[in-house]
Write an enzyme that holds these catalytic residues in place. Sequence first.
Site, PDB file in Angstrom:
ATOM      1  N   GLY A  84      -0.930   9.060   0.300  1.00  0.00           N
ATOM      2  CA  GLY A  84      -2.370   8.980   1.415  1.00  0.00           C
ATOM      3  C   GLY A  84      -3.509   8.648   0.475  1.00  0.00           C
TER       4      GLY A  84
ATOM      5  N   ALA B 219      -4.972   5.497   1.180  1.00  0.00           N
ATOM      6  CA  ALA B 219      -6.090   5.110   2.131  1.00  0.00           C
ATOM      7  C   ALA B 219      -7.422   5.236   2.183  1.00  0.00           C
ATOM      8  CB  ALA B 219      -5.168   3.844   3.227  1.00  0.00           C
TER       9      ALA B 219
ATOM     10  N   ASP C  75       6.069   4.424   5.464  1.00  0.00           N
ATOM     11  CA  ASP C  75       6.138   5.315   6.233  1.00  0.00           C
ATOM     12  C   ASP C  75       7.129   7.036   5.674  1.00  0.00           C
ATOM     13  OD1 ASP C  75       6.208   7.722   8.669  1.00  0.00           O
ATOM     14  OD2 ASP C  75       6.749   5.897  10.218  1.00  0.00           O
TER      15      ASP C  75
ATOM     16  N   GLY D 236      -1.399  13.503   4.537  1.00  0.00           N
ATOM     17  CA  GLY D 236      -1.049  14.486   5.455  1.00  0.00           C
ATOM     18  C   GLY D 236      -1.779  14.126   6.489  1.00  0.00           C
TER      19      GLY D 236
ATOM     20  N   TYR E  98       0.419  22.193  12.129  1.00  0.00           N
ATOM     21  CA  TYR E  98      -0.569  22.185  10.996  1.00  0.00           C
ATOM     22  C   TYR E  98      -0.215  23.301   9.711  1.00  0.00           C
ATOM     23  CZ  TYR E  98      -4.126  20.109   7.141  1.00  0.00           C
ATOM     24  OH  TYR E  98      -4.745  19.987   6.333  1.00  0.00           O
TER      25      TYR E  98
ATOM     26  N   LYS F  26       0.896  23.656   6.298  1.00  0.00           N
ATOM     27  CA  LYS F  26       1.168  23.958   4.765  1.00  0.00           C
ATOM     28  C   LYS F  26       0.830  24.872   4.222  1.00  0.00           C
ATOM     29  CE  LYS F  26      -1.626  20.047   4.810  1.00  0.00           C
ATOM     30  NZ  LYS F  26      -1.043  18.893   3.788  1.00  0.00           N
TER      31      LYS F  26
HETATM   32  P1  NAD Z   1      -7.333  11.363   6.194  1.00  0.00           P
HETATM   33  O1  NAD Z   1      -6.684  11.391   7.346  1.00  0.00           O
HETATM   34  O2  NAD Z   1      -8.393  11.063   5.350  1.00  0.00           O
HETATM   35  O3  NAD Z   1      -5.835  11.080   4.948  1.00  0.00           O
HETATM   36  C1  NAD Z   1      -4.677  11.076   4.810  1.00  0.00           C
HETATM   37  C2  NAD Z   1      -4.087  10.063   4.634  1.00  0.00           C
HETATM   38  O4  NAD Z   1      -1.919  10.145   4.806  1.00  0.00           O
HETATM   39  C3  NAD Z   1      -4.181   8.686   5.342  1.00  0.00           C
HETATM   40  O5  NAD Z   1      -4.338   7.781   4.451  1.00  0.00           O
HETATM   41  C4  NAD Z   1      -3.128   8.358   6.352  1.00  0.00           C
HETATM   42  O6  NAD Z   1      -2.577   7.258   6.147  1.00  0.00           O
HETATM   43  C5  NAD Z   1      -1.680   8.556   5.092  1.00  0.00           C
HETATM   44  N1  NAD Z   1      -0.624   9.428   6.388  1.00  0.00           N
HETATM   45  C6  NAD Z   1      -0.686  10.080   7.203  1.00  0.00           C
HETATM   46  N2  NAD Z   1       0.994   9.990   7.532  1.00  0.00           N
HETATM   47  C7  NAD Z   1       1.500   9.068   6.643  1.00  0.00           C
HETATM   48  C8  NAD Z   1       2.506   8.382   6.250  1.00  0.00           C
HETATM   49  N3  NAD Z   1       3.867   8.862   7.478  1.00  0.00           N
HETATM   50  N4  NAD Z   1       3.117   8.002   5.955  1.00  0.00           N
HETATM   51  C9  NAD Z   1       2.780   7.219   4.340  1.00  0.00           C
HETATM   52  N5  NAD Z   1       0.873   7.810   4.441  1.00  0.00           N
HETATM   53  C10 NAD Z   1       0.676   9.043   5.606  1.00  0.00           C
HETATM   54  O7  NAD Z   1      -7.174  12.923   5.723  1.00  0.00           O
HETATM   55  P2  NAD Z   1      -7.453  13.765   4.388  1.00  0.00           P
HETATM   56  O8  NAD Z   1      -8.737  14.900   4.786  1.00  0.00           O
HETATM   57  O9  NAD Z   1      -8.132  12.891   3.651  1.00  0.00           O
HETATM   58  O10 NAD Z   1      -5.957  14.622   4.115  1.00  0.00           O
HETATM   59  C11 NAD Z   1      -5.423  14.345   2.312  1.00  0.00           C
HETATM   60  C12 NAD Z   1      -4.762  15.910   2.343  1.00  0.00           C
HETATM   61  O11 NAD Z   1      -5.809  16.970   2.566  1.00  0.00           O
HETATM   62  C13 NAD Z   1      -3.696  16.070   3.675  1.00  0.00           C
HETATM   63  O12 NAD Z   1      -2.141  16.663   3.178  1.00  0.00           O
HETATM   64  C14 NAD Z   1      -4.936  16.879   4.370  1.00  0.00           C
HETATM   65  O13 NAD Z   1      -4.014  18.360   5.293  1.00  0.00           O
HETATM   66  C15 NAD Z   1      -5.234  18.022   3.591  1.00  0.00           C
HETATM   67  N6  NAD Z   1      -6.202  18.831   3.505  1.00  0.00           N
HETATM   68  C16 NAD Z   1      -7.787  17.959   4.456  1.00  0.00           C
HETATM   69  C17 NAD Z   1      -8.395  18.950   4.302  1.00  0.00           C
HETATM   70  C18 NAD Z   1      -9.753  18.397   5.485  1.00  0.00           C
HETATM   71  O14 NAD Z   1     -11.212  19.283   5.881  1.00  0.00           O
HETATM   72  N7  NAD Z   1      -9.849  16.704   5.524  1.00  0.00           N
HETATM   73  C19 NAD Z   1      -8.448  20.249   4.151  1.00  0.00           C
HETATM   74  C20 NAD Z   1      -7.280  21.101   3.768  1.00  0.00           C
HETATM   75  C21 NAD Z   1      -6.224  19.410   3.391  1.00  0.00           C
END
Ligand code: NAD
Length: 258
Positions: free
Chosen positions: A8, A10, A41, A71, A153, A157
């Site tokens: 993740g 990026a 992926d 995620g 979702y 989790k």
């Molecule tokens: P984000 O969308 O900014 O980053 C998620 C990253 O995961 C992206 O870069 C995406 O390309 C990568 N990803 C998605 N599918 C993929 C795949 N098939 N293969 C490889 N990479 C893949 O979101 P974020 O908020 O930074 O999320 C990071 C983690 O935090 C996730 O697990 C998310 O569920 C969790 N989370 C986020 C929040 C929130 O409020 N943003 C809250 C709780 C948990």
Amino acid sequence: PRTSVLTGAASGIGKATKDLLEQRGERVIGVDIHDAEVVVDLSTAAGRAALVQEAGRISGGSIDAIYAVAGLAVPAPATVAVNFFGTVATLEGLRSLLAGSEAPRAVVVSSMAALLPSDGELVDLLTEGDEAAAMARAEVLASDPATTGRLIYASTKLALSRWVRREAAAAAWAGSDIPLNAAAPGIIATPMTADLIATAEGREQLLHVVPMPLNGIAEPIVVARLLAWLNSEENTHLCGQVIYVDGGSDAVLRGDSV
Ligand code: NAD
């Protein structure tokens, strides 16, 4: 300096964590579906196998820490494939690379969404590790994206937090001197939540479901600092903990549960 593999990388929390570790002089092998050193992926078996192969090759066979951050939050089966099976495959696939480290660590990003309504049948299938059946169940839930699709979702989790609780004390982790823990963020301002929190009404609605009395919606660096500590040499005894970094959502929703 420590070397980590971080999925993740990026965007959002993963990118903030990679930046923080690099500022501290650590080496991070970033993994993502785009814009990363290892582009794979994680929703597919081929992508998960390529991750293990590429991380092994680039690291020379030894790393100090795994950050499983990648995620998805769409009301579709892909969320099951990435959040649960992709994360478990990351941890199990890269674990042998930790064997040569003096301070091996692993951390997962779960979510406070584990406390929200979920689908019991999907959680059970995830817990059994039955990917085909879990994907089929998610397909059924996704056919009504307005209602039950939202349960996907939270279900991934909840199952992931339970997986960490269950596995952390086992021979493969604690028994191999590897602390394995999870962070469970509340609402974090990343591309994943951008649409939901873009307006005052959206923020109010979300904070009604996910109360954050302490400091409200957080920036990704808040979670990055916790992840970095959980995977640092300073963390010697946290085992199977799910740390809510949520401005108080867990305390409000589940105060009596400790
Ligand atoms: P984000 O969308 O900014 O980053 C998620 C990253 O995961 C992206 O870069 C995406 O390309 C990568 N990803 C998605 N599918 C993929 C795949 N098939 N293969 C490889 N990479 C893949 O979101 P974020 O908020 O930074 O999320 C990071 C983690 O935090 C996730 O697990 C998310 O569920 C969790 N989370 C986020 C929040 C929130 O409020 N943003 C809250 C709780 C948990």
